[in-house]
Structure formats: C-alpha cells, structure tokens
Design a protein around this motif. Structure first.
Motif, PDB file in Angstrom:
ATOM      1  N   ASP A 111      11.587 -19.673 104.598  1.00  0.00           N
ATOM      2  CA  ASP A 111      12.951 -20.113 104.922  1.00  0.00           C
ATOM      3  C   ASP A 111      12.984 -21.592 105.302  1.00  0.00           C
ATOM      4  O   ASP A 111      13.886 -22.323 104.893  1.00  0.00           O
ATOM      5  CB  ASP A 111      13.532 -19.274 106.055  1.00  0.00           C
ATOM      6  CG  ASP A 111      13.856 -17.852 105.623  1.00  0.00           C
ATOM      7  OD1 ASP A 111      13.921 -17.606 104.399  1.00  0.00           O
ATOM      8  OD2 ASP A 111      14.030 -16.991 106.506  1.00  0.00           O
ATOM      9  N   ARG A 114      12.603 -23.701 102.213  1.00  0.00           N
ATOM     10  CA  ARG A 114      13.874 -23.714 101.467  1.00  0.00           C
ATOM     11  C   ARG A 114      14.877 -24.659 102.123  1.00  0.00           C
ATOM     12  O   ARG A 114      15.558 -25.427 101.444  1.00  0.00           O
ATOM     13  CB  ARG A 114      14.475 -22.315 101.416  1.00  0.00           C
ATOM     14  CG  ARG A 114      13.941 -21.484 100.302  1.00  0.00           C
ATOM     15  CD  ARG A 114      14.800 -20.242 100.127  1.00  0.00           C
ATOM     16  NE  ARG A 114      14.034 -19.221  99.435  1.00  0.00           N
ATOM     17  CZ  ARG A 114      13.456 -18.188 100.002  1.00  0.00           C
ATOM     18  NH1 ARG A 114      13.579 -17.978 101.303  1.00  0.00           N
ATOM     19  NH2 ARG A 114      12.766 -17.314  99.290  1.00  0.00           N
ATOM     20  N   LYS A 119      13.121 -25.246  96.152  1.00  0.00           N
ATOM     21  CA  LYS A 119      13.877 -24.159  95.518  1.00  0.00           C
ATOM     22  C   LYS A 119      12.907 -23.109  95.019  1.00  0.00           C
ATOM     23  O   LYS A 119      12.023 -23.403  94.237  1.00  0.00           O
ATOM     24  CB  LYS A 119      14.699 -24.708  94.354  1.00  0.00           C
ATOM     25  CG  LYS A 119      15.823 -25.622  94.786  1.00  0.00           C
ATOM     26  CD  LYS A 119      16.672 -25.997  93.602  1.00  0.00           C
ATOM     27  CE  LYS A 119      17.850 -26.847  93.905  1.00  0.00           C
ATOM     28  NZ  LYS A 119      17.931 -27.605  95.065  1.00  0.00           N
TER      29      LYS A 119
END
Length: 120
Positions: A111, A114, A119
């Motif tokens: 997380d 990201r 991506k």
C-alpha cells in the motif's frame, strides 16, 4: 506445526511464481519477511538480475526506524523502494508476495509503495 506453515508458504510461493514474470520495464517486486526484518528487491527475470533493492537494515533507514519488525517499518520500506524505482523511471511493477499472506507487514508495504507512485 511450524514446518507445516513453512511448507504451505513454499507451495503458495511456487504457485505464484508460475504466473508472474518481471521484465526490465516491469520488474517483479519480490518481498522477503523474517522475524526481525523485511527486504524488497526489484528483479528482471529475463536477465536474472536485481535492478534495485532495500531492506529495513539498509543505511537509508538505519536511524529512522524505532523497530525493524513492525508495520511502520514496512511502510517506510515501501516508500523508499518506490522512490528508488521512480528515480530509475520505473513506474509499473508486478508484486510478488513470495507466498506470504497479503496481510499485515506485506499489505502495508504494498500500500505504501502504491501511495508513493508505483502501479501494480
């Protein structure tokens, strides 16, 4: 009991690795988790070389972490790895959780990578 968990993790890892493959443009983000540390590598499977890597014991994170085995350490590691890859102009990766369950430190690492701009 402990060996059963290791065997199950190894089976998951083999099953996952059959499906994912990293290239120079889209490397495989491979995670290793131990009791004390977490390490991440970006691997080009075509040539079999590591593009870049870092761990909770890396010099960049050495003084910044209070503990190397918690969720906040995984979050910092994900951000550092994303910065390293973005510096090399790599935006897209394939995430290899190495058979570990997508929960806790592994989930937080993914997380934070990201959120930092990767991506996958």
């Amino acid at each position: 009991m402990k060996t059963d968990k290791k065997i199950a993790q190894k089976k998951r890892h083999i099953r996952i690795r059959k499906k994912i493959f990293g290239t120079m443009n889209v490397p495989r983000l491979c995670v290793f988790r131990s009791q004390k540390h977490i390490s991440v590598q970006a691997v080009d499977d075509e040539t079999g070389k590591v593009i870049t890597g870092c761990a909770t014991y890396s010099p960049e994170l050495k003084g910044k972490l209070t503990s190397t085995k918690n969720i906040s350490a995984a979050k910092a590691l994900g951000e550092l790895m994303a910065k390293k890859l973005l510096k090399k102009e790599i935006i897209k990766v394939v995430f290899d959780r190495s058979g570990y369950l997508y929960h806790g430190r592994i989930k937080e690492l993914a997380d934070s990578a990201r959120n930092a701009g990767l991506k996958f």
